[in-house]
Scaffold this active site. Sequence first.
Site, PDB file in Angstrom:
ATOM      1  N   GLU A 404       0.845  -1.219   0.000  1.00 18.39           N
ATOM      2  CA  GLU A 404       0.000   0.000   0.000  1.00 18.39           C
ATOM      3  C   GLU A 404       0.875   1.262   0.000  1.00 18.39           C
ATOM      4  O   GLU A 404       0.527   2.272   0.615  1.00 18.39           O
ATOM      5  CB  GLU A 404      -0.957   0.034   1.209  1.00 18.39           C
ATOM      6  CG  GLU A 404      -1.840  -1.189   1.406  1.00 18.39           C
ATOM      7  CD  GLU A 404      -2.906  -1.371   0.345  1.00 18.39           C
ATOM      8  OE1 GLU A 404      -2.985  -0.538  -0.580  1.00 18.39           O
ATOM      9  OE2 GLU A 404      -3.645  -2.364   0.411  1.00 18.39           O
TER      10      GLU A 404
HETATM   11  C1  LIG Z   1       3.303  -9.809   0.059  1.00 15.40           C
HETATM   12  C2  LIG Z   1       3.103  -8.709  -0.929  1.00 15.40           C
HETATM   13  C3  LIG Z   1       1.844  -8.497  -1.467  1.00 15.40           C
HETATM   14  C4  LIG Z   1       1.647  -7.502  -2.431  1.00 15.40           C
HETATM   15  N1  LIG Z   1       0.407  -7.372  -3.020  1.00 15.40           N
HETATM   16  C5  LIG Z   1       0.280  -6.542  -4.097  1.00 15.40           C
HETATM   17  C6  LIG Z   1      -0.932  -6.541  -4.869  1.00 15.40           C
HETATM   18  O1  LIG Z   1      -1.901  -7.237  -4.563  1.00 15.40           O
HETATM   19  N2  LIG Z   1      -0.970  -5.750  -5.972  1.00 15.40           N
HETATM   20  C7  LIG Z   1       0.065  -4.961  -6.359  1.00 15.40           C
HETATM   21  O2  LIG Z   1      -0.051  -4.274  -7.366  1.00 15.40           O
HETATM   22  N3  LIG Z   1       1.221  -4.939  -5.629  1.00 15.40           N
HETATM   23  C8  LIG Z   1       1.362  -5.706  -4.532  1.00 15.40           C
HETATM   24  N4  LIG Z   1       2.540  -5.717  -3.805  1.00 15.40           N
HETATM   25  C9  LIG Z   1       3.634  -4.868  -4.237  1.00 15.40           C
HETATM   26  C10 LIG Z   1       3.941  -3.729  -3.270  1.00 15.40           C
HETATM   27  O3  LIG Z   1       2.940  -2.766  -3.337  1.00 15.40           O
HETATM   28  C11 LIG Z   1       5.342  -3.204  -3.617  1.00 15.40           C
HETATM   29  O4  LIG Z   1       6.259  -4.194  -3.200  1.00 15.40           O
HETATM   30  C12 LIG Z   1       5.636  -1.873  -2.980  1.00 15.40           C
HETATM   31  O5  LIG Z   1       4.878  -0.870  -3.577  1.00 15.40           O
HETATM   32  C13 LIG Z   1       7.123  -1.494  -3.095  1.00 15.40           C
HETATM   33  O6  LIG Z   1       7.588  -1.629  -4.373  1.00 15.40           O
HETATM   34  P1  LIG Z   1       8.940  -2.441  -4.635  1.00 15.40           P
HETATM   35  O7  LIG Z   1       8.801  -3.750  -3.968  1.00 15.40           O
HETATM   36  O8  LIG Z   1       9.226  -2.434  -6.087  1.00 15.40           O
HETATM   37  O9  LIG Z   1      10.047  -1.623  -3.854  1.00 15.40           O
HETATM   38  P2  LIG Z   1      10.880  -0.393  -4.435  1.00 15.40           P
HETATM   39  O10 LIG Z   1       9.967   0.620  -5.012  1.00 15.40           O
HETATM   40  O11 LIG Z   1      11.976  -0.906  -5.286  1.00 15.40           O
HETATM   41  O12 LIG Z   1      11.485   0.193  -3.094  1.00 15.40           O
HETATM   42  C14 LIG Z   1      12.692  -0.278  -2.486  1.00 15.40           C
HETATM   43  C15 LIG Z   1      13.049   0.675  -1.339  1.00 15.40           C
HETATM   44  O13 LIG Z   1      13.302   1.998  -1.872  1.00 15.40           O
HETATM   45  C16 LIG Z   1      12.442   2.936  -1.269  1.00 15.40           C
HETATM   46  N5  LIG Z   1      12.042   3.939  -2.244  1.00 15.40           N
HETATM   47  C17 LIG Z   1      11.551   3.738  -3.489  1.00 15.40           C
HETATM   48  N6  LIG Z   1      11.276   4.909  -4.073  1.00 15.40           N
HETATM   49  C18 LIG Z   1      11.596   5.873  -3.196  1.00 15.40           C
HETATM   50  C19 LIG Z   1      11.535   7.298  -3.201  1.00 15.40           C
HETATM   51  N7  LIG Z   1      11.063   7.997  -4.234  1.00 15.40           N
HETATM   52  N8  LIG Z   1      11.967   7.952  -2.127  1.00 15.40           N
HETATM   53  C20 LIG Z   1      12.426   7.290  -1.037  1.00 15.40           C
HETATM   54  N9  LIG Z   1      12.498   5.949  -0.964  1.00 15.40           N
HETATM   55  C21 LIG Z   1      12.087   5.248  -2.019  1.00 15.40           C
HETATM   56  C22 LIG Z   1      11.238   2.126  -0.781  1.00 15.40           C
HETATM   57  O14 LIG Z   1      10.539   2.779   0.243  1.00 15.40           O
HETATM   58  C23 LIG Z   1      11.912   0.837  -0.331  1.00 15.40           C
HETATM   59  O15 LIG Z   1      12.436   1.009   0.959  1.00 15.40           O
HETATM   60  C24 LIG Z   1       2.723  -6.682  -2.811  1.00 15.40           C
HETATM   61  C25 LIG Z   1       3.985  -6.876  -2.233  1.00 15.40           C
HETATM   62  C26 LIG Z   1       4.187  -7.875  -1.322  1.00 15.40           C
HETATM   63  C27 LIG Z   1       5.576  -8.077  -0.778  1.00 15.40           C
END
Ligand SMILES: Cc1cc2nc3c(=O)[nH]c(=O)nc-3n(C[C@H](O)[C@H](O)[C@H](O)COP(=O)(O)OP(=O)(O)OC[C@H]3O[C@@H](n4cnc5c(N)ncnc54)[C@H](O)[C@@H]3O)c2cc1C
Length: 592
Positions: A404
Amino acid sequence: MENRKVLKSGEFLVSEVESKDVFIPEEFNEEQSMIAQTCRDFLEAEVYPNLEKVEKSDRELMKTLLKKSGDLGLMGISIPEEYMGFGQSFVTQMLVAETTGAGYSFSVAYMAHCGIGTLPIMYYGNEDQRQRYVTKLATGEFIGAYCLTEPGAGSDANSGKTNAKLSDDGKHYILNGQKMWITNAGFADTLVVFAKIDNDRVLSAFIVETKYPGVVIGPDEHKMGIKGSSTAQIYFNDVKVPVENLLGKRGEGFRIALSILHMGRIKLGGNVLGAAKKAITDSVKYANERKQFGVLISSFGSIKQKLAEQVIRLFAAESAVYRVSKDIDDLMDKLKVDCGDKGRASIEAISHYAVEAAILKVMGSEMLDYVADEAVQIHGGMGYSAEMFVERGYRDSRINRIFEGTNEINRLLVVDTAMKRAMKGEFDLFGEAEKLYNNLDSIISGKAPEGPYFTQKHEYIKNFKKAILICMHGATKKFEKDLVNQQEVLNNIADMMIDTYTAESLVLRVEKLEALKGNSPIYRDMADVLVFDAADRIRKAACDAIYSFAAPEEATKPVKAIEKLSATAGVNVKEARRRIAGKLIEDNQYKF
Ligand SMILES: Cc1cc2nc3c(=O)[nH]c(=O)nc-3n(C[C@H](O)[C@H](O)[C@H](O)COP(=O)(O)OP(=O)(O)OC[C@H]3O[C@@H](n4cnc5c(N)ncnc54)[C@H](O)[C@@H]3O)c2cc1C
């Protein structure tokens, strides 16, 4: 609708409400309590006995559990009656989110279905789409999922590569791409998929049935926690999506995605309350059974300190959650009259409270992590045993800081959204902030808050708000447009806002509770400890921010002002926490 003062989103920074104007959980009516009891009974009868089996990735069993909750009517809580739901108020929706939140991975599957899997169609779908899909999602005949994240597009959700092209005969969009981390992927019937049409700059949204040829579901991910919820990649290989299944307008997908995330964040704020209450009850029950050194461990000050702190943080989060839920309810009612469409009115009202949504998400997820962590600690070695609920709760809690929108993204949103709302003229933040900054001397020489108990508490909180405005003004003046690149400072300000909103919500609740039920020392203890601790955190965050934007000699005055604004009367936190823990230990369950 009763006549009460309701603040706009973020307006709490510059305005106050009276306690009579906030909704508190002690005001749930009989019907709401019965719905919550139905959820609790369902968890006891169906979910807890099956947790181990669903955690072995038994997709069919999780699907069966979801459908059973649908048979009981629990999937239609947020859906109007004309689409086979029960059209409950937002406060009731939050109560259901809270109660089911004690259901470990079931809760994640259930919330994904009822929230992000169903509501985009309810809120943005046309009548035909609602009839075809929402009616089935509301009863559990269909299970829904939400597909935004891609391997290369997480926090930067609009950067996805999934693509849609109109077919030559104009009847279908041909969908190609890959989504990952999709909750409920293993058994969903409908997906809300975000993709760019042709070379569009922004996303569009589509309703995709998993039975369409070309939809391929990957195996479940091996996760740290919430092991019973199905999370997988989904591939779209030349999937023909009927043009009637474009959700909203072309290019409206990013807006839909963001609005749905606001909703998901607020609901997550509710969800974590249930998980925390379960962990606290498990903690105290264990502490009341386990003996060391010849006595129950619940008699030790260190354990009481943990139990009390779990309760205080949970109670404060709960106060904030239901305060904003009622504000949303009232705005929904107003917008339903103004715009006529229940779906659009609902999402407009939820999206309006974007500042508070981000606050609840960050504060709630971090509250639960604290509670779950201390629950393990209170159990000692047994807390590390996979036989215990608290071990599962600890692993399951961690995801809430990631999905989220990560807490990093949400902290940025707390500040950014409030400042944008102020710039649009919704409330006067910058004028107030400038006035304060120009009058630091009078703050430094001002008197400490005094007066009756609640007057003093409200004065403290007004002072916290002044501290926030001083930091916002100083940071904006120093960094100007580059403020977006000063995330550490934005984090400091976000933390101050989160602490202030939470402390204010708790104080207002305790004040109203006393007005309704008479003097309640335990609740005052909670307000005392939380405000005392918050003041210290606010002082630290504000000083960190100031030293980041002002040279040491320029910092002297604002720092002195912050010292003044964060000063509170001393509190015997040890005795206050002992009294709170004493009640918990006596009740042998969370019953506040
Ligand atoms: C169990 C699980 C269920 C999920 N369910 C869904 C689902 O049903 N539908 C769906 O669409 N997605 C889902 N997700 C995806 C989830 O919403 C994403 O994992 C999340 O938005 C983070 O994206 P990412 O994993 O690519 O991390 P990244 O965006 O790569 O982030 C990595 C790190 O960098 C930080 N970061 C990134 N950008 C910035 C910025 N601009 N400034 C500061 N810090 C930053 C983040 O906070 C994090 O600490 C799910 C994930 C999990 C693990």
